[in-house]
Scaffold this active site. Structure first.
Site, PDB file in Angstrom:
ATOM      1  N   SER A 248       4.904   2.592   7.913  1.00 34.93           N
ATOM      2  CA  SER A 248       4.563   1.438   7.100  1.00 34.93           C
ATOM      3  C   SER A 248       5.770   0.918   6.340  1.00 34.93           C
ATOM      4  O   SER A 248       6.465   1.671   5.672  1.00 34.93           O
ATOM      5  CB  SER A 248       3.471   1.803   6.100  1.00 34.93           C
ATOM      6  OG  SER A 248       2.240   2.000   6.744  1.00 34.93           O
TER       7      SER A 248
ATOM      8  N   ASP B 200       0.007  -7.609   1.582  1.00 36.22           N
ATOM      9  CA  ASP B 200       0.397  -6.198   1.663  1.00 36.22           C
ATOM     10  C   ASP B 200       1.913  -6.033   1.713  1.00 36.22           C
ATOM     11  O   ASP B 200       2.463  -5.308   2.534  1.00 36.22           O
ATOM     12  CB  ASP B 200      -0.238  -5.544   2.884  1.00 36.22           C
ATOM     13  CG  ASP B 200      -0.149  -4.022   2.817  1.00 36.22           C
ATOM     14  OD1 ASP B 200       0.076  -3.493   1.726  1.00 36.22           O
ATOM     15  OD2 ASP B 200      -0.294  -3.368   3.871  1.00 36.22           O
TER      16      ASP B 200
ATOM     17  N   HIS C 212       0.816  -1.219   0.000  1.00 40.29           N
ATOM     18  CA  HIS C 212       0.000   0.000   0.000  1.00 40.29           C
ATOM     19  C   HIS C 212       0.851   1.270   0.000  1.00 40.29           C
ATOM     20  O   HIS C 212       0.360   2.347  -0.267  1.00 40.29           O
ATOM     21  CB  HIS C 212      -0.965   0.001   1.197  1.00 40.29           C
ATOM     22  CG  HIS C 212      -0.286   0.148   2.524  1.00 40.29           C
ATOM     23  ND1 HIS C 212      -0.017  -0.915   3.347  1.00 40.29           N
ATOM     24  CD2 HIS C 212       0.171   1.246   3.159  1.00 40.29           C
ATOM     25  CE1 HIS C 212       0.561  -0.472   4.443  1.00 40.29           C
ATOM     26  NE2 HIS C 212       0.697   0.838   4.348  1.00 40.29           N
TER      27      HIS C 212
END
Length: 377
Positions: free
Chosen positions: A330, A248, A217
């Site tokens: 992230s 992911d 993402h």
């Protein structure tokens, strides 16, 4: 009739003695001296009658008069003998009957008038939270104009070191040294989307030829230019090698002309609740940030997505940590006290920032997916 020559305390005028009874002092209960030092000792023979019985008649023939009551310094009579209140108000340590009052002059028994019950504690009120569980889980990726929250992960080869060797290395390396070594393998990733949007996350080097693991993402779905910035400040354009939206995870590669330091990955089965961990990355665009926490729980299943609630993804077997994770973390690594990567930071439970409930993809999962992406390129 008592043979004790000491004067006894008569009952109060409003408390007459029962008919046929006579108040006799108890030698065991009367702890006061028999008489003042100056009082003459009574002779053997008949005993003087109580003061209340003698009255105005005076002493009988052949009897010794009762000694006068001693006076206190303030010229008030000193009360001697056995008071009447123990028989009426209970034994020492007992509680008088409700509403009763000890006679005037009565002294409290040894230990006081009896135990006093503590006042009742007010009922404790518990405030119920607004929600029974985590209200929202969002991906921890930084976004620019039109950017979205996201998460990232990292991977690398499984370490060959044993837990004993890892413990020894931890005791010989300070946290500052550990962070300095790991920071060389952590990068900042910026993505400029084709539609004008941008996002920012983190990544970790998994191969010396420039292979870098991050979250899918972080890269987004609209394509665009990917720029990687290393800890020394050098910037390089990156090529997307592959993405796996189910887990992911994604891999990008940069060309630097020299071998890069590589992160060491731990086996996820060695991670335990309570282990100290460090999260590295670029929260809020602040590259080179380190936060500390512990492994709060293992094997969590969560649903996380964009900040607006769209594109929700189901994650399983996640590592929960209280190390602060914010937008931009992230894809950054979660490492143990030996500097090994134990997870890839992905999401947190705070829509506006860290609240101490963050989640990371286990290192073993990230390592396996990265190898598949590289092999399929």
């Amino acid at each position: 009739m008592s043979t004790d020559p000491r004067t006894h305390l008569d009952p109060e005028p409003d408390e007459p003695r029962p008919t046929g009874t006579q108040h006799v002092a108890s030698a065991a209960a009367d702890r006061k001296p028999a008489a003042p030092p100056t009082a003459p000792a009574p002779a053997a023979g008949p005993v003087a009658a109580p003061a209340s019985a003698a009255g105005a008649a005076g002493p009988a023939s052949g009897q010794h008069p009762a000694p006068a009551e001693p006076l206190a310094p303030d010229h008030r009579p000193v009360l001697t003998g056995t008071p009447l209140w123990p028989a009426r108000y209970g034994a020492p340590g007992s509680v008088p009957p409700p509403g009763s009052v000890p006679p005037p002059g009565a002294m409290p028994p040894l230990g006081g008038w009896g135990p006093t019950a503590p006042p009742p504690r007010p009922p404790r009120r518990w405030r119920r939270g607004a929600a029974a569980g985590v209200a929202a889980l969002v991906l921890v990726v930084g976004g620019g104009a039109g950017g979205a929250y996201a998460v990232r992960a990292l991977t690398g080869p499984e370490p060959a070191s044993s837990s004993v060797a890892a413990s020894t290395a931890s005791s010989q390396t300070s946290v500052a040294d550990l962070v300095s070594n790991v920071q060389r393998t952590v990068v900042d990733i910026q993505v400029s989307g084709a539609g004008g949007g941008s996002s920012e996350g983190s990544g970790v080097v998994i191969r010396s030829d420039g292979m870098i693991l991050t979250n899918a993402h972080v890269l987004g779905t609209s394509g665009g230019t990917v720029t990687v910035t290393f800890a020394d400040g050098s910037r390089h354009s990156a090529t997307v090698i592959g993405t796996d939206t189910t887990h992911d995870l994604a891999v990008v590669q940069v060309s630097t002309g020299s071998a890069l330091p590589v992160a060491t990955f731990a086996n996820s089965s060695s991670v335990q609740v309570g282990d100290t961990v460090y999260a590295l990355g670029s929260p809020l665009g602040l590259a080179g940030t380190v936060t500390e926490g512990i492994v709060s729980a293992l094997h969590r299943s969560i649903s996380a997505g964009e900040g607006n609630g769209s594109q929700t993804t189901r994650y399983t077997n996640m590592i929960q940590t209280d190390a602060a994770l914010n937008s931009g973390n992230s894809g950054g690594p979660l490492v143990d006290t030996t500097g090994r990567v134990v997870g890839i930071n992905t999401a947190n439970a705070g829509s506006s920032g860290s609240i101490g409930v963050g989640f990371a993809i286990p290192a073993s999962t990230a390592h396996a997916v990265a190898n598949q992406l590289i092999a399929g390129h």
